[in-house]
Design an enzyme around this catalytic site. Structure first.
Site, PDB file in Angstrom:
ATOM      1  N   ARG A  85       4.830  20.137   3.009  1.00 50.50           N
ATOM      2  CA  ARG A  85       3.380  19.964   2.789  1.00 50.50           C
ATOM      3  C   ARG A  85       2.730  21.308   3.039  1.00 50.50           C
ATOM      4  NH1 ARG A  85      -0.817  15.401   4.769  1.00 50.50           N
ATOM      5  NH2 ARG A  85       0.200  14.468   2.976  1.00 50.50           N
ATOM      6  N   HIS A 110      -0.203  15.933  -5.406  1.00 52.25           N
ATOM      7  CA  HIS A 110       0.338  15.024  -4.386  1.00 52.25           C
ATOM      8  C   HIS A 110       1.194  13.973  -5.101  1.00 52.25           C
ATOM      9  CE1 HIS A 110       0.928  13.221  -0.622  1.00 52.25           C
ATOM     10  NE2 HIS A 110      -0.282  12.787  -0.329  1.00 52.25           N
ATOM     11  N   GLN A 134       2.311  10.597  -3.526  1.00 53.47           N
ATOM     12  CA  GLN A 134       1.214   9.628  -3.468  1.00 53.47           C
ATOM     13  C   GLN A 134       1.121   8.840  -4.770  1.00 53.47           C
ATOM     14  OE1 GLN A 134      -0.923   9.076  -0.725  1.00 53.47           O
ATOM     15  NE2 GLN A 134      -1.296   7.262  -1.962  1.00 53.47           N
ATOM     16  N   ASP A 158     -11.128   9.553  -3.262  1.00 51.77           N
ATOM     17  CA  ASP A 158     -10.467  10.302  -2.180  1.00 51.77           C
ATOM     18  C   ASP A 158     -11.550  11.099  -1.453  1.00 51.77           C
ATOM     19  OD1 ASP A 158      -8.563  11.485  -0.540  1.00 51.77           O
ATOM     20  OD2 ASP A 158      -7.840  12.881  -2.055  1.00 51.77           O
ATOM     21  N   CYS A 178      -5.901   7.123  -1.217  1.00 54.80           N
ATOM     22  CA  CYS A 178      -4.637   7.567  -0.606  1.00 54.80           C
ATOM     23  C   CYS A 178      -4.699   7.571   0.911  1.00 54.80           C
ATOM     24  CB  CYS A 178      -4.264   8.939  -1.134  1.00 54.80           C
ATOM     25  SG  CYS A 178      -5.423  10.243  -0.658  1.00 54.80           S
ATOM     26  N   ARG A 199       4.146   4.122   0.230  1.00 50.04           N
ATOM     27  CA  ARG A 199       4.680   5.483   0.401  1.00 50.04           C
ATOM     28  C   ARG A 199       6.114   5.415   0.921  1.00 50.04           C
ATOM     29  NH1 ARG A 199       1.195   9.763   1.108  1.00 50.04           N
ATOM     30  NH2 ARG A 199       3.131  10.938   1.064  1.00 50.04           N
TER      31      ARG A 199
HETATM   32  N1   CP Z   1      -2.053   9.965   1.912  1.00 48.99           N
HETATM   33  C1   CP Z   1      -1.464  10.882   2.695  1.00 48.99           C
HETATM   34  O1   CP Z   1      -0.713  11.754   2.250  1.00 48.99           O
HETATM   35  O2   CP Z   1      -1.735  10.734   4.022  1.00 48.99           O
HETATM   36  P1   CP Z   1      -1.357  11.752   5.194  1.00 48.99           P
HETATM   37  O3   CP Z   1      -2.211  12.966   5.033  1.00 48.99           O
HETATM   38  O4   CP Z   1      -1.646  10.987   6.451  1.00 48.99           O
HETATM   39  O5   CP Z   1       0.096  12.112   5.066  1.00 48.99           O
HETATM   40  N1  NVA Z   2      -7.151  15.190  -0.967  1.00 47.81           N
HETATM   41  C1  NVA Z   2      -6.716  14.976   0.402  1.00 47.81           C
HETATM   42  C2  NVA Z   2      -5.520  14.084   0.412  1.00 47.81           C
HETATM   43  C3  NVA Z   2      -4.995  13.765   1.784  1.00 47.81           C
HETATM   44  C4  NVA Z   2      -3.777  12.934   1.763  1.00 47.81           C
HETATM   45  C5  NVA Z   2      -6.406  16.311   1.049  1.00 47.81           C
HETATM   46  O1  NVA Z   2      -5.759  17.140   0.417  1.00 47.81           O
HETATM   47  O2  NVA Z   2      -6.831  16.524   2.177  1.00 47.81           O
END
Ligand code: CP
Ligand code: NVA
Length: 316
Positions: free
Chosen positions: A113, A140, A143, A231, A273, A301
């Protein structure tokens, strides 16, 4: 596999990276989802990841991605190393390329990540084991595998259905665009003009034959949709640009609330998400209402990533 065996593995097929949905054929993604559904039903036999070690690297916070990967890998019999880039030399300047070469000697797959997609691309270029995208500033894909699974679990095949996005044209929205091309659904995105997803991505999707429509009017986007998605207004990669207040102002008209949801199909489901900023991009009433499937989506997930992992490791 021992480090020595790994280091002499020349001639192997290239690793199966899971970086972007656009990189993968629809049939391959569908195979992963089939495994995910079987995983959810408890139909996966044995411990297919026994003897495998997987590194999960986080440059950004996570609840769902971290726990669902870690628990999922253990459930499949694998071993897992969870790393924060702050505790790694990656966090103080070791290159993604060198990190990839080293980790490939120790582990069988790497999930990253990151808030800079270039890092995961470099990692994947130099890794000799599969690299899985656990969120970047522009995508993502894990997701989206869970989201497509969740839609289909509640409403049947997603192909030909209308999905509406209201809010920021962020990383999740951009993976939705890729998913529309790969899974054959119509995607209507309502974003402020300033926060629209990249024109090149829309052009790519359309060139693939995808029906991706862009508007600044959330009601037009949502009209008769079978699924409405939103989101957060300030993604992790946007936190340092000092534009949070202006984003809030721009995005307030795109809030997913009951008044907006009334324009969707009567049986529309609501996805997010998570984490949600209740009272900002989504109201409590909608998030906790009868149309919301956000916690099924979070659960999925776990299952969807089992499909991704088993495919990436050549086990599905
Ligand atoms: N939706 C998602 O990726 O959540 P987290 O940021 O908690 O991993
Ligand atoms: N768009 C959000 C998604 C988190 C899972 C971010 O990148 O913070």
């Amino acid at each position: 596999m021992s480090a020595m065996l790994k280091s002499v593995r020349g001639g192997d097929a290239p690793p199966r990276h899971f970086l972007e949905l656009m990189d993968l054929e629809p049939a391959v993604l569908r195979r992963m989802l089939d495994v995910a559904v079987r995983a959810k039903r408890g139909e996966l036999a044995g411990k297919p990841l026994a003897g495998k070690s997987i590194a999960l690297i986080f440059e950004k916070p996570s609840t769902r991605t971290r726990v669902s990967f870690e628990v999922g890998i253990r459930q499949l019999g694998g071993d897992v190393v969870v790393l924060s880039s702050k505790d790694m030399q990656l966090g103080r300047g070791e290159t993604p390329a060198d990190t990839a070469k080293v980790l490939s000697r120790y582990v069988d797959a790497i999930m990253l990540r990151t808030d800079n997609v270039r890092k995961i691309r470099e990692l994947a270029e130099y890794a000799t084991v599969p690299v899985i995208n656990g969120l970047t500033d522009v995508s993502h894909p894990c997701q989206l595998m869970a989201d497509v699974m969740t839609f289909e679990e509640h409403r049947g095949p997603i192909a030909g259905q209308v999905v509406a996005w209201t809010g920021d044209g962020n990383n999740v929205a951009q993976s939705f665009i890729q998913a529309a091309a790969r899974f054959g659904f119509t995607l209507r995105l309502a974003t402020p003009p300033e926060l629209a997803p990249p024109a090149e991505l829309i052009a790519w999707a359309r060139a693939q034959g995808a029906k991706v429509e862009l508007t600044n009017d959330p009601i037009a986007a949502v009209r008769d949709a079978r699924c409405v998605v939103t989101d957060s207004w300030v993604s992790m990669s946007d936190e340092r640009d000092g534009r949070a207040e202006s984003r809030h102002n721009l995005l307030a008209p795109y809030q997913l609330n009951s008044a907006l949801l009334k324009h969707a199909a009567p049986d529309a489901i609501v996805m997010h998400c998570l984490p949600a900023h209740r009272g900002e991009e989504i109201t409590d009433e909608v998030m906790d209402g009868p149309q919301s499937v956000v916690f099924d989506e979070a659960e999925n997930r776990l299952h969807a990533q089992k499909g991704v992992l088993l495919w990436a490791l050549g086990l599905a």
